[in-house]
Design a protein around this motif. Structure first.
Motif, PDB file in Angstrom:
ATOM      1  N   CYS A  50       1.052  -1.006  -0.134  1.00  0.00           N
ATOM      2  CA  CYS A  50      -0.403  -0.025   0.118  1.00  0.00           C
ATOM      3  C   CYS A  50       0.846   1.308  -0.399  1.00  0.00           C
ATOM      4  O   CYS A  50       0.782   2.160  -1.063  1.00  0.00           O
ATOM      5  N   THR A  54       0.957   4.414  -3.166  1.00  0.00           N
ATOM      6  CA  THR A  54       1.461   5.357  -2.625  1.00  0.00           C
ATOM      7  C   THR A  54       1.974   6.086  -3.314  1.00  0.00           C
ATOM      8  O   THR A  54       1.765   7.168  -3.673  1.00  0.00           O
ATOM      9  N   GLN A  57       2.132   7.043  -7.051  1.00  0.00           N
ATOM     10  CA  GLN A  57       1.306   7.358  -7.336  1.00  0.00           C
ATOM     11  C   GLN A  57       0.867   9.149  -6.874  1.00  0.00           C
ATOM     12  O   GLN A  57       0.786   9.975  -8.095  1.00  0.00           O
ATOM     13  N   MET A  71      -4.220   8.904  -1.485  1.00  0.00           N
ATOM     14  CA  MET A  71      -3.779   7.431  -1.521  1.00  0.00           C
ATOM     15  C   MET A  71      -4.760   6.215  -1.881  1.00  0.00           C
ATOM     16  O   MET A  71      -5.234   5.747  -2.523  1.00  0.00           O
ATOM     17  N   LEU A  72      -3.449   5.007  -2.029  1.00  0.00           N
ATOM     18  CA  LEU A  72      -3.781   3.531  -2.435  1.00  0.00           C
ATOM     19  C   LEU A  72      -3.643   2.634  -1.432  1.00  0.00           C
ATOM     20  O   LEU A  72      -3.197   2.096  -0.816  1.00  0.00           O
ATOM     21  N   THR A 288      -7.405   3.793  -5.890  1.00  0.00           N
ATOM     22  CA  THR A 288      -7.326   5.174  -5.820  1.00  0.00           C
ATOM     23  C   THR A 288      -8.610   4.679  -3.911  1.00  0.00           C
ATOM     24  O   THR A 288      -9.986   4.359  -4.211  1.00  0.00           O
ATOM     25  N   ASN A 292      -9.853   8.758   1.898  1.00  0.00           N
ATOM     26  CA  ASN A 292      -8.671   9.747   2.109  1.00  0.00           C
ATOM     27  C   ASN A 292      -9.143  11.238   1.517  1.00  0.00           C
ATOM     28  O   ASN A 292      -8.736  12.091   2.507  1.00  0.00           O
ATOM     29  N   ILE A 307       1.085  12.886   2.224  1.00  0.00           N
ATOM     30  CA  ILE A 307       0.542  12.044   1.771  1.00  0.00           C
ATOM     31  C   ILE A 307       2.638  11.021   1.272  1.00  0.00           C
ATOM     32  O   ILE A 307       2.156   9.548   1.627  1.00  0.00           O
ATOM     33  N   GLY A 311       2.654   7.094   2.759  1.00  0.00           N
ATOM     34  CA  GLY A 311       2.894   6.667   2.602  1.00  0.00           C
ATOM     35  C   GLY A 311       3.823   5.513   2.840  1.00  0.00           C
ATOM     36  O   GLY A 311       4.434   4.577   3.284  1.00  0.00           O
TER      37      GLY A 311
END
Length: 435
Positions: A50, A54, A57, A71-72, A288, A292, A307, A311
């Motif tokens: 994760c 993030t 991205q 956030m992913l 995505t 968040n 972010i 991450g």
């Protein structure tokens, strides 16, 4: 911004998505009967990946990364398909399908804006609704104590599950902002504490887990590539891309940034790369996280630095199995109560997507009726198409695939292909009288 402010905002983002991040490996691992050690690894590597996803991205460059404060996390739409693939073809096919779907996303990223005509809300909404409906039985089984459990259906399990669900409802009803965003996480924590007093918590997995553990490539073995599994995961990936597009535009609006086709393509490529990394490390497909977005709007802090911090925190958490093991001690009834809320939200989100559809149109109602009916029908009666050739069963073995294909084909038939209107479709009254 001071370091302590960055850290606190980063923690807030981690907590907002933490419940969603850990519940997916717990559900999938539990359904596939992984050992406590394997489940601990799955949770840890999920948190680690994760964080990687993030950072991919949020880091904008020429090839990937949309550069928004996003956030992913692992996508819920993949839960049902991963369990079905794992049970039918084993875990190796799950990760082969994830890698193949990730490559597919990277390849089509540039052209997806042109393909989106095939995936309007009537298609994606139907697919998401089908996925949510097929997940509910898993939640109910866990609420009763877990399929095959000796105390299945025991009233203590039922009371514990509904207690967790009630607490989540209360938190959603009487709180706003941050507390509401982590209501499911708080519900699981409170439920686990209550279960501990009832003697339903086994902490041996935490005691056995190491403090530091490096990620392993192909921890569950080398991937295998199965046509049905790949097609299923590609459809999951496409649905995730459509969902992510909405999040991109929402964040772009919040950040006062107009997104170009190039920005969208970079965002899609980042998600494809995240899926490939998830497949190699035996984690999950990533998408995505919309929860968040609310934090960005609520806090008013739009900087990507927060972010980056969040991450990095996820990566650190993923390297500490002792912390990841804490999630594996959550009893099945507690997990079931949270799952009912989470999977119900998947259904609700599918219905929300369908709310954009013009229901006055009989064609639209027909598309929804046939696709949802086909999806649930194949799920309920999986042997319906057992006599068909193997090459055809790629499209019929999974209810999600069958329902999705039905929705896509009918949407093309009714809304994409040009229809020639018949000029004299009905004879005039004078013509009728002459005849």
């Amino acid at each position: 911004m001071k370091p302590i402010q960055l850290a606190s905002l980063g923690i807030q983002h981690v907590l907002a998505m933490y419940a969603g991040a850990i519940i997916v490996p717990l559900i999938v691992g539990g359904a596939l009967q992984l050992t406590p050690e394997q489940l601990t690894y799955l949770v840890a590597i999920d948190l680690f990946t994760c964080g990687i996803a993030t950072l991919l991205q949020v880091w904008k460059n020429k090839f990937f990364g949309i550069g928004l404060p996003v956030m992913l996390g692992c996508t819920f739409t993949a839960v049902g398909p991963m369990i079905a693939i794992g049970k039918q073809y084993e875990l190796s096919a799950v990760y082969g399908a994830i890698i193949a779907a990730g490559l597919f996303v990277v390849i089509i990223a540039k052209y997806f804006s042109k393909l989106r005509v095939l995936f309007p809300p009537i298609v994606t909404g139907s697919v998401v609704t089908i996925i949510g409906l097929t997940l509910i039985p898993a939640a109910m089984n866990n609420m009763a104590g877990g399929q095959g459990a000796k105390d299945f259906g025991d009233m203590t399990n039922i009371a514990l599950a509904f207690g967790v669900l009630l607490l989540i409802v209360v938190l959603y009803r009487f709180f706003t902002g941050f507390i509401r965003s982590i209501a499911i996480l708080l519900g699981m924590i409170a439920g686990t504490i209550a279960a501990a007093f009832m003697g339903k918590v086994d902490v041996s997995a935490v005691a056995k887990a190491s403090w530091i553990h490096m990620p392993h490539v192909f921890y569950f073995g080398a991937p295998t590539f199965n046509g049905t599994a790949i097609l299923t995961m590609v459809l999951v990936a496409v649905v995730s891309l459509v969902e992510s597009t909405g999040v991109y535009f929402a964040l772009g609006d919040i950040c006062n940034r107009k997104l170009s086709d190039k920005d969208l393509a970079n965002g899609y490529r980042a998600e494809g790369l995240a899926m490939i990394i998830g497949g190699f490390f035996n984690a999950f497909p990533y998408t995505t996280y919309s929860q968040n977005v609310g934090l960005v709007q609520l806090s008013g802090v739009k900087t990507r630095k927060v972010i980056y911090v969040a991450g990095t925190m996820l990566i650190v958490l993923g390297l500490v199995p002792k912390i990841a093991a804490l999630a594996t001690i959550i009893p099945a009834p507690v997990l079931g109560g949270a799952m009912l809320a989470m999977f119900g939200m998947v259904i609700a989100y599918g219905i929300k997507m369908l709310s954009q559809v013009e229901f006055a149109s009989q064609e639209n109602l027909f598309i929804i009726a046939c696709s949802v009916g086909m999806g649930l029908g194949v799920t309920a009666v999986p042997n319906l198409f057992a006599e068909l050739p193997a090459s055809v069963r790629i499209l019929t073995d999974s209810g999600i695939v069958a329902g999705s294909i039905t929705a896509i084909v009918l949407n093309i038939l009714f809304h994409v292909l040009p229809v020639k209107k018949r000029v004299q479709s009905v004879p005039s009254l004078q013509e009728q009288q002459v005849s």
